[in-house]
Enzyme design. Structure first.
Site, PDB file in Angstrom:
ATOM      1  N   CYS A 145      -9.381 -12.175  18.111  1.00 52.71           N
ATOM      2  CA  CYS A 145      -9.879 -10.937  19.041  1.00 52.71           C
ATOM      3  C   CYS A 145     -11.178 -10.489  18.345  1.00 52.71           C
ATOM      4  O   CYS A 145     -11.614 -10.865  17.702  1.00 52.71           O
ATOM      5  CB  CYS A 145      -8.547  -9.695  18.773  1.00 52.71           C
ATOM      6  N   ARG A 147       7.244   0.279   1.988  1.00 56.01           N
ATOM      7  CA  ARG A 147       6.819  -1.191   3.098  1.00 56.01           C
ATOM      8  C   ARG A 147       5.509  -2.099   2.300  1.00 56.01           C
ATOM      9  O   ARG A 147       4.340  -1.358   2.136  1.00 56.01           O
ATOM     10  CB  ARG A 147       6.779  -0.875   4.480  1.00 56.01           C
ATOM     11  N   ASP A 199     -11.830  -0.023  13.394  1.00 57.51           N
ATOM     12  CA  ASP A 199     -11.759   0.008  12.271  1.00 57.51           C
ATOM     13  C   ASP A 199     -13.338  -0.775  11.323  1.00 57.51           C
ATOM     14  O   ASP A 199     -14.157  -1.092  12.593  1.00 57.51           O
ATOM     15  CB  ASP A 199     -11.075  -1.226  11.232  1.00 57.51           C
ATOM     16  N   LYS A 202      -3.289   4.436   6.982  1.00 55.43           N
ATOM     17  CA  LYS A 202      -3.454   5.098   8.168  1.00 55.43           C
ATOM     18  C   LYS A 202      -2.999   6.963   7.988  1.00 55.43           C
ATOM     19  O   LYS A 202      -1.961   7.491   7.866  1.00 55.43           O
ATOM     20  CB  LYS A 202      -2.272   4.928   9.303  1.00 55.43           C
ATOM     21  N   CYS A 218      -4.281 -17.524  14.672  1.00 48.96           N
ATOM     22  CA  CYS A 218      -3.872 -16.682  16.253  1.00 48.96           C
ATOM     23  C   CYS A 218      -3.914 -17.014  17.148  1.00 48.96           C
ATOM     24  O   CYS A 218      -4.539 -18.064  17.410  1.00 48.96           O
ATOM     25  CB  CYS A 218      -4.600 -15.436  16.427  1.00 48.96           C
ATOM     26  N   ARG A 245      -0.011  -1.562   0.427  1.00 44.97           N
ATOM     27  CA  ARG A 245       0.085  -0.447  -0.016  1.00 44.97           C
ATOM     28  C   ARG A 245       0.846   0.919  -0.321  1.00 44.97           C
ATOM     29  O   ARG A 245       0.763   2.144  -1.089  1.00 44.97           O
ATOM     30  CB  ARG A 245      -0.933  -0.086   1.241  1.00 44.97           C
ATOM     31  N   TYR A 246       1.944   1.056   0.892  1.00 44.85           N
ATOM     32  CA  TYR A 246       3.340   2.170   0.629  1.00 44.85           C
ATOM     33  C   TYR A 246       3.853   2.136   0.146  1.00 44.85           C
ATOM     34  O   TYR A 246       4.420   0.812  -0.205  1.00 44.85           O
ATOM     35  CB  TYR A 246       3.466   2.747   2.224  1.00 44.85           C
ATOM     36  N   CYS A 278     -11.043  -7.564  15.893  1.00 46.19           N
ATOM     37  CA  CYS A 278      -9.895  -8.207  15.384  1.00 46.19           C
ATOM     38  C   CYS A 278     -10.543  -7.647  13.924  1.00 46.19           C
ATOM     39  O   CYS A 278     -11.427  -7.130  13.320  1.00 46.19           O
ATOM     40  CB  CYS A 278     -10.211  -9.626  15.140  1.00 46.19           C
ATOM     41  N   ARG A 304      -9.360  -8.155  10.962  1.00 44.16           N
ATOM     42  CA  ARG A 304      -8.799  -8.943   9.338  1.00 44.16           C
ATOM     43  C   ARG A 304     -10.153 -10.159  10.102  1.00 44.16           C
ATOM     44  O   ARG A 304      -9.171 -11.267   9.855  1.00 44.16           O
ATOM     45  CB  ARG A 304      -7.887  -9.312   9.904  1.00 44.16           C
ATOM     46  N   ASP A 357      -6.992   4.194  10.127  1.00 39.06           N
ATOM     47  CA  ASP A 357      -7.287   3.176   8.637  1.00 39.06           C
ATOM     48  C   ASP A 357      -8.209   3.611   8.411  1.00 39.06           C
ATOM     49  O   ASP A 357      -9.234   3.085   8.723  1.00 39.06           O
ATOM     50  CB  ASP A 357      -6.845   2.060   9.474  1.00 39.06           C
TER      51      ASP A 357
HETATM   52  C1  LIG Z   1      -0.185  -0.695   8.606  1.00 40.62           C
HETATM   53  C2  LIG Z   1      -0.056  -0.788   6.886  1.00 40.62           C
HETATM   54  C3  LIG Z   1       1.856  -0.946   7.108  1.00 40.62           C
HETATM   55  C4  LIG Z   1       2.792  -0.209   8.065  1.00 40.62           C
HETATM   56  O1  LIG Z   1       2.348   0.668   8.552  1.00 40.62           O
HETATM   57  P1  LIG Z   1       3.872   1.692   9.585  1.00 40.62           P
HETATM   58  O2  LIG Z   1       2.764   3.849   9.654  1.00 40.62           O
HETATM   59  O3  LIG Z   1       4.779   1.976   9.307  1.00 40.62           O
HETATM   60  O4  LIG Z   1       3.439   1.702  10.525  1.00 40.62           O
HETATM   61  C5  LIG Z   1       2.269  -1.121   5.812  1.00 40.62           C
HETATM   62  N1  LIG Z   1       1.356  -1.835   5.357  1.00 40.62           N
HETATM   63  C6  LIG Z   1      -0.202  -2.239   5.430  1.00 40.62           C
HETATM   64  C7  LIG Z   1      -0.728  -2.308   4.428  1.00 40.62           C
HETATM   65  C8  LIG Z   1      -0.530  -1.450   6.852  1.00 40.62           C
HETATM   66  O5  LIG Z   1      -1.246  -1.792   6.895  1.00 40.62           O
HETATM   67  S1  SF4 Z   2      -6.549  -8.765  17.004  1.00 40.63           S
HETATM   68 FE1  SF4 Z   2      -6.586 -10.049  14.708  1.00 40.63          FE
HETATM   69  S2  SF4 Z   2      -4.842 -10.808  13.564  1.00 40.63           S
HETATM   70 FE2  SF4 Z   2      -4.665 -10.340  15.789  1.00 40.63          FE
HETATM   71  S3  SF4 Z   2      -4.210 -11.383  17.117  1.00 40.63           S
HETATM   72 FE3  SF4 Z   2      -6.129 -10.719  17.585  1.00 40.63          FE
HETATM   73  S4  SF4 Z   2      -6.877 -12.517  16.314  1.00 40.63           S
HETATM   74 FE4  SF4 Z   2      -5.385 -12.154  15.306  1.00 40.63          FE
END
Ligand SMILES: *Cc1c(COP(=O)(O)O)cnc(C)c1O
Ligand code: SF4
Length: 448
Positions: A157, A144, A321, A365, A153, A140-141, A160, A162, A358
């Protein structure tokens, strides 16, 4: 995303979901002394992380037996079938009350409220699936990328982000998918920071995790590897000497964990963090702001103080989120801003996270802060500090334009306009503690 499970080729077999017949949970794990709700570990295997994984609570029936919980609402079963349930015996033992007022309970036990489904909630609000050039790798960025290595996991959670991935089908990245991700990294040398995420990558065996880390390390353009893991919170016994000895071979390696409440900062969790920090791994923490759990400035303050005492730097405070099944956890954005307002000035800067949203639609973010810049003119910017002192900050002379010569209106008293045109330096609230300290200091200096 669809993490394929290709057993012949998988990095590692996922653990079997069901506990073995011979290890009936309620008999070997706890003595439960209700009504005080103290779960006393009884197994000698308690500190064995594999045992904890094997004995994860996976059904409402098991949960009910352990918590000696007899009146289970029907929608709890429904929530658990819609979003998978898993709780390590360790994490379950941290609950002190059997209702949503207990943060451990609220974060781990399915609730009917997860079925509330306003139209603006999504399976994948961050649109990660749209930013995946190869399966599992979110780019995305510019510099990174985030690699989803597993859907497993230690604990699922309830909040979560995801939920579409975690636990839905316990599976791990295949060797072929890992190869594809590595090829992508090789072709994109602008990616300098790879986040190993999931699910929770520390649910892999040390050997399987090492395969992933060494593959990423083989790409020369990658500067740092980050691991996102909640095991220091939900499975702290995972942080073994053996694991740490492996991790330190892949420096520079950073770990971000996920403490949400001071009740999670147990002696075992502290020990896990200490082991990682002693191995030279910088630790960060990502907290999710959750209604009724930690949406209180004092809870966040206690948490952040506890984290830095354990050498964990509060990194992000996340607005929850817009994901399906978490509506009851969401707080207004204003609450996060209010918390940040409270923290600044009161806590060590090291203990203050960045509050971020986010953004939906894959916006990434976005930091959100209280307003500290109140006004400006070409020659002065009006700032305010945490106490409410308003300060006129002079801009460099080169930009200065002639000051306006509007006369001071004595009937009006000091105004922000006086600061913006630089006629006054500051406007200060009376009677703050700091002014008291300053006044005493002046008296001492005068009498010395
Ligand atoms: C959160 C995230 C990152 C890391 O973002 P930072 O601001 O550098 O911590 C990188 N890629 C994705 C897809 C993310 O959701
Ligand atoms: S927030 Fe989601 S990915 Fe992170 S530990 Fe909890 S269940 Fe797993």
């Amino acid at each position: 995303m669809n993490i394929q499970t290709a057993p012949a080729e998988a990095i590692e077999e996922p653990p079997s979901a069901a506990p073995r017949q011979s290890e009936s949970n309620q008999e070997t794990m706890f003595e439960c002394a209700r009504p005080e709700m103290t779960l006393v570990p009884t197994s000698v295997q308690w500190n064995n992380w594999r045992w904890q994984m094997r004995k994860r609570i996976r059904s409402v029936a098991e949960l009910a037996a352990i918590y000696k919980w007899d009146a289970i609402p029907g929608d709890v079963y429904e929530a658990a079938s819609r979003f998978p349930l898993a709780i390590t015996p360790y994490y379950a033992s941290l609950a002190q009350r059997l209702d949503r007022s207990d943060p451990i309970f609220a974060m781990s036990v399915p609730q009917g409220l997860e079925l509330v489904d306003p139209v603006f909630l999504r399976e994948d609000p961050l649109e990660e699936e749209c930013d995946m050039p190869v399966p599992g790798l979110v780019h995305r960025y510019p510099d990174r990328a985030l690699l989803i290595t597993t859907s497993i996991c230690a604990m699922y959670c309830r909040h979560c982000t995801r939920k579409r991935v975690t636990g839905q089908r316990e599976s791990v990245i295949s060797a072929a998918q890992l190869r594809q991700a590595i090829i992508y990294l090789q072709k994109h040398p602008e990616i300098r920071d790879v986040i190993v995420s999931g699910g929770d990558p520390l649910t892999f065996s040390t050997k399987a995790l090492e395969k992933i880390l060494s593959a990423i390390r083989s790409v020369p353009s990658v500067d740092i590897i980050r691991i996102g893991t909640r095991t220091p919170v939900t499975l702290p016994m995972r942080i073994t000497d053996n694991l740490v000895a492996m991790l330190r071979r892949y420096h520079p390696l950073w770990i971000n964990t996920h403490f949400n409440h001071p009740q999670e900062l147990t002696p075992l969790a502290a020990e896990a963090c200490a082991r990682l920090a002693d191995a030279g791994i910088p630790l960060g923490n990502q907290t999710v702001l959750l209604r009724g759990i930690n949406d209180d400035p004092r809870v966040i303050e206690t948490l952040c103080r506890g984290l830095i005492r354990n050498r964990v730097r509060p990194y992000y405070l996340f607005q929850c989120d817009l994901v399906r099944g978490v509506e009851h956890f969401r707080t207004p954005l204003a609450r996060g801003i209010e918390i940040m307002e409270y923290l600044r000035g009161r806590l060590s800067g090291l203990a203050i996270p960045t509050f971020v949203v986010d953004a939906p639609h894959g916006g990434g973010k976005i930091p959100v802060l209280p307003q500290y810049v109140l006004s400006s003119s070409p020659n002065h910017t009006v700032l305010r500090n945490f106490e409410g002192t308003l300060i006129s900050y002079p801009e460099p002379q080169a930009n200065a334009e002639p000051l306006e010569t509007v006369p001071i209106d004595p009937a009006c008293g000091p105004t922000v306009a006086d600061l913006a045109c630089g006629r006054r330096d500051k406007i200060q609230p009376a009677g703050t503690a700091r002014q008291g300290r300053r006044a005493r200091q002046v008296v001492r200096a005068a009498s010395a």
